[in-house]
Design a protein around this motif. Structure first.
Motif, PDB file in Angstrom:
ATOM      1  N   LEU A 228      45.320 110.180  77.872  1.00 46.33           N
ATOM      2  CA  LEU A 228      45.332 109.294  76.717  1.00 46.33           C
ATOM      3  C   LEU A 228      44.593 108.020  77.098  1.00 46.33           C
ATOM      4  N   VAL A 229      43.590 107.661  76.307  1.00 49.89           N
ATOM      5  CA  VAL A 229      42.840 106.430  76.524  1.00 49.89           C
ATOM      6  C   VAL A 229      42.861 105.666  75.207  1.00 49.89           C
ATOM      7  N   ILE A 230      43.452 104.476  75.242  1.00 48.88           N
ATOM      8  CA  ILE A 230      43.514 103.627  74.057  1.00 48.88           C
ATOM      9  C   ILE A 230      42.636 102.409  74.297  1.00 48.88           C
ATOM     10  N   ALA A 231      41.684 102.205  73.389  1.00 47.78           N
ATOM     11  CA  ALA A 231      40.789 101.048  73.435  1.00 47.78           C
ATOM     12  C   ALA A 231      41.229 100.073  72.345  1.00 47.78           C
ATOM     13  N   VAL A 232      41.472  98.828  72.728  1.00 46.13           N
ATOM     14  CA  VAL A 232      41.925  97.809  71.782  1.00 46.13           C
ATOM     15  C   VAL A 232      40.895  96.689  71.722  1.00 46.13           C
ATOM     16  N   ASP A 233      40.494  96.350  70.501  1.00 38.55           N
ATOM     17  CA  ASP A 233      39.606  95.212  70.297  1.00 38.55           C
ATOM     18  C   ASP A 233      39.872  94.662  68.901  1.00 38.55           C
ATOM     19  N   ILE A 234      39.656  93.393  68.725  1.00 41.39           N
ATOM     20  CA  ILE A 234      39.920  92.756  67.428  1.00 41.39           C
ATOM     21  C   ILE A 234      38.729  92.872  66.480  1.00 41.39           C
TER      22      ILE A 234
ATOM     23  N   SER B  92      44.538  92.251  68.061  1.00 37.26           N
ATOM     24  CA  SER B  92      44.391  91.329  69.177  1.00 37.26           C
ATOM     25  C   SER B  92      45.128  91.967  70.355  1.00 37.26           C
ATOM     26  N   SER B  93      44.647  91.719  71.541  1.00 36.23           N
ATOM     27  CA  SER B  93      45.269  92.321  72.724  1.00 36.23           C
ATOM     28  C   SER B  93      46.701  91.838  72.915  1.00 36.23           C
ATOM     29  N   ILE B  94      46.948  90.554  72.685  1.00 36.52           N
ATOM     30  CA  ILE B  94      48.296  90.013  72.866  1.00 36.52           C
ATOM     31  C   ILE B  94      49.263  90.634  71.867  1.00 36.52           C
ATOM     32  N   THR B  95      48.853  90.751  70.607  1.00 38.65           N
ATOM     33  CA  THR B  95      49.705  91.386  69.594  1.00 38.65           C
ATOM     34  C   THR B  95      49.994  92.832  69.970  1.00 38.65           C
ATOM     35  N   PHE B  96      48.959  93.542  70.426  1.00 47.24           N
ATOM     36  CA  PHE B  96      49.157  94.937  70.831  1.00 47.24           C
ATOM     37  C   PHE B  96      50.184  95.026  71.962  1.00 47.24           C
ATOM     38  N   LEU B  97      50.041  94.171  72.969  1.00 49.03           N
ATOM     39  CA  LEU B  97      50.973  94.197  74.102  1.00 49.03           C
ATOM     40  C   LEU B  97      52.402  93.885  73.666  1.00 49.03           C
ATOM     41  N   ASP B  98      52.561  93.017  72.693  1.00 48.31           N
ATOM     42  CA  ASP B  98      53.898  92.650  72.212  1.00 48.31           C
ATOM     43  C   ASP B  98      54.580  93.756  71.421  1.00 48.31           C
TER      44      ASP B  98
ATOM     45  N   LEU C 159      22.822  96.266  68.965  1.00 47.23           N
ATOM     46  CA  LEU C 159      22.604  94.914  69.480  1.00 47.23           C
ATOM     47  C   LEU C 159      23.480  93.875  68.800  1.00 47.23           C
ATOM     48  N   ASN C 160      24.051  94.193  67.634  1.00 45.27           N
ATOM     49  CA  ASN C 160      24.820  93.192  66.892  1.00 45.27           C
ATOM     50  C   ASN C 160      26.296  93.117  67.308  1.00 45.27           C
ATOM     51  N   LEU C 161      26.703  93.837  68.346  1.00 47.06           N
ATOM     52  CA  LEU C 161      28.080  93.733  68.812  1.00 47.06           C
ATOM     53  C   LEU C 161      28.237  92.466  69.653  1.00 47.06           C
ATOM     54  N   PRO C 162      29.279  91.678  69.397  1.00 40.59           N
ATOM     55  CA  PRO C 162      29.479  90.430  70.153  1.00 40.59           C
ATOM     56  C   PRO C 162      30.210  90.696  71.473  1.00 40.59           C
ATOM     57  N   VAL C 163      29.510  91.304  72.417  1.00 44.51           N
ATOM     58  CA  VAL C 163      30.162  91.761  73.647  1.00 44.51           C
ATOM     59  C   VAL C 163      29.345  91.387  74.877  1.00 44.51           C
ATOM     60  N   ARG C 164      29.997  91.486  76.024  1.00 45.69           N
ATOM     61  CA  ARG C 164      29.391  91.338  77.330  1.00 45.69           C
ATOM     62  C   ARG C 164      29.872  92.540  78.141  1.00 45.69           C
TER      63      ARG C 164
ATOM     64  N   GLU D 298      43.080 112.564  86.156  1.00 44.15           N
ATOM     65  CA  GLU D 298      43.621 113.519  85.187  1.00 44.15           C
ATOM     66  C   GLU D 298      45.059 113.156  84.855  1.00 44.15           C
ATOM     67  N   ASP D 299      45.379 113.303  83.596  1.00 43.36           N
ATOM     68  CA  ASP D 299      46.715 113.036  83.059  1.00 43.36           C
ATOM     69  C   ASP D 299      47.083 111.552  83.032  1.00 43.36           C
ATOM     70  N   MET D 300      46.129 110.671  83.284  1.00 48.56           N
ATOM     71  CA  MET D 300      46.386 109.232  83.212  1.00 48.56           C
ATOM     72  C   MET D 300      46.544 108.776  81.768  1.00 48.56           C
ATOM     73  N   HIS D 301      47.376 107.784  81.583  1.00 50.98           N
ATOM     74  CA  HIS D 301      47.463 107.056  80.318  1.00 50.98           C
ATOM     75  C   HIS D 301      46.845 105.695  80.585  1.00 50.98           C
ATOM     76  N   VAL D 302      45.779 105.380  79.854  1.00 49.73           N
ATOM     77  CA  VAL D 302      44.967 104.197  80.123  1.00 49.73           C
ATOM     78  C   VAL D 302      44.884 103.324  78.875  1.00 49.73           C
ATOM     79  N   LEU D 303      45.005 102.027  79.078  1.00 49.89           N
ATOM     80  CA  LEU D 303      44.827 101.045  78.020  1.00 49.89           C
ATOM     81  C   LEU D 303      43.663 100.146  78.401  1.00 49.89           C
ATOM     82  N   ASP D 304      42.692 100.030  77.497  1.00 54.18           N
ATOM     83  CA  ASP D 304      41.513  99.189  77.697  1.00 54.18           C
ATOM     84  C   ASP D 304      41.577  98.055  76.678  1.00 54.18           C
ATOM     85  N   LEU D 305      41.940  96.853  77.144  1.00 50.74           N
ATOM     86  CA  LEU D 305      42.061  95.688  76.275  1.00 50.74           C
ATOM     87  C   LEU D 305      40.738  94.926  76.222  1.00 50.74           C
ATOM     88  N   TYR D 306      40.440  94.349  75.062  1.00 54.18           N
ATOM     89  CA  TYR D 306      39.161  93.674  74.838  1.00 54.18           C
ATOM     90  C   TYR D 306      38.047  94.679  75.120  1.00 54.18           C
ATOM     91  N   ALA D 307      38.144  95.840  74.508  1.00 51.39           N
ATOM     92  CA  ALA D 307      37.325  97.002  74.857  1.00 51.39           C
ATOM     93  C   ALA D 307      35.839  96.842  74.576  1.00 51.39           C
TER      94      ALA D 307
END
Length: 177
Positions: A68-74, A100-106, A17-22, A43-52
């Motif tokens: 490959l599934v990459i989850a990015v969150d600060i 941060s998602s923007i830093t990751f994308l850069d 419950l203490n995660l600051p998420v929606r 199958e075989d997708m490469h996926v990026l989940d920003l603000y995971a």
């Protein structure tokens, strides 16, 4: 929160419950994946989940066979929870990165079939995600960028805009390469 399909179909995920998420609602997530089911072989997708956040979207892609599934969150608590849950579910195809998602994308050198972004609804500057995904050429050919957002946001003027879907308070804007 549950995983809808794949090897962990029906599995419930209960984040602390203490995660600051929606988290994306199960109804909205099911609607999103029904759209994608008609266009994508997971199958075989490469996926990026920003603000995971809780990783709900990442688990769904991993369960459906994403290579490959990459989850990015600060937030370090979110990253810790995602890593623990992925390990518990045996998702060796998934990793969580604290950034941060923007830093990751850069700094990202990988190209993805799908990039999903679910930023806080009140976050200013979400347009930067769209701009950076396309200017940094992060989508593979026929790749999808999906932004979850609140009602009232309109991204239709951006390059690559494909469609908008509304599910009550949850909206998805789709972009295609």
């Amino acid at each position: 929160m549950r995983i809808i399909r794949g090897i962990h179909r029906g599995r419930k995920i209960t984040p602390p419950l203490n995660l600051p998420v929606r988290p994306t609602t199960d109804l909205a997530k099911e609607s999103l994946f029904n759209i994608l089911d008609n266009h994508i072989d997971f199958e075989d997708m490469h996926v990026l989940d920003l603000y995971a956040g809780t990783g709900s979207i990442s688990y769904e892609f991993a369960s459906r066979g994403g290579r490959l599934v990459i989850a990015v969150d600060i937030n370090p608590k979110c990253i810790s929870y995602i890593n623990e849950t992925a390990a518990r579910l045996g998702f060796i195809n998934m990793k969580a990165i604290r950034s941060s998602s923007i830093t990751f994308l850069d700094h990202c050198k990988e190209k993805f079939n799908i990039i999903f972004a679910d930023p806080p609804y009140d976050l200013e500057g979400i347009e930067e995600v769209i701009k950076r995904v396309f200017s940094n050429d992060l989508l593979r050919e026929d790749g999808w960028l999906i932004i979850e957002h609140s009602p009232g946001k309109d991204f239709s003027a951006f390059d690559g805009f494909n469609q908008h879907r509304n599910y009550g308070k949850v909206n998805f804007s789709f972009f295609r390469k």
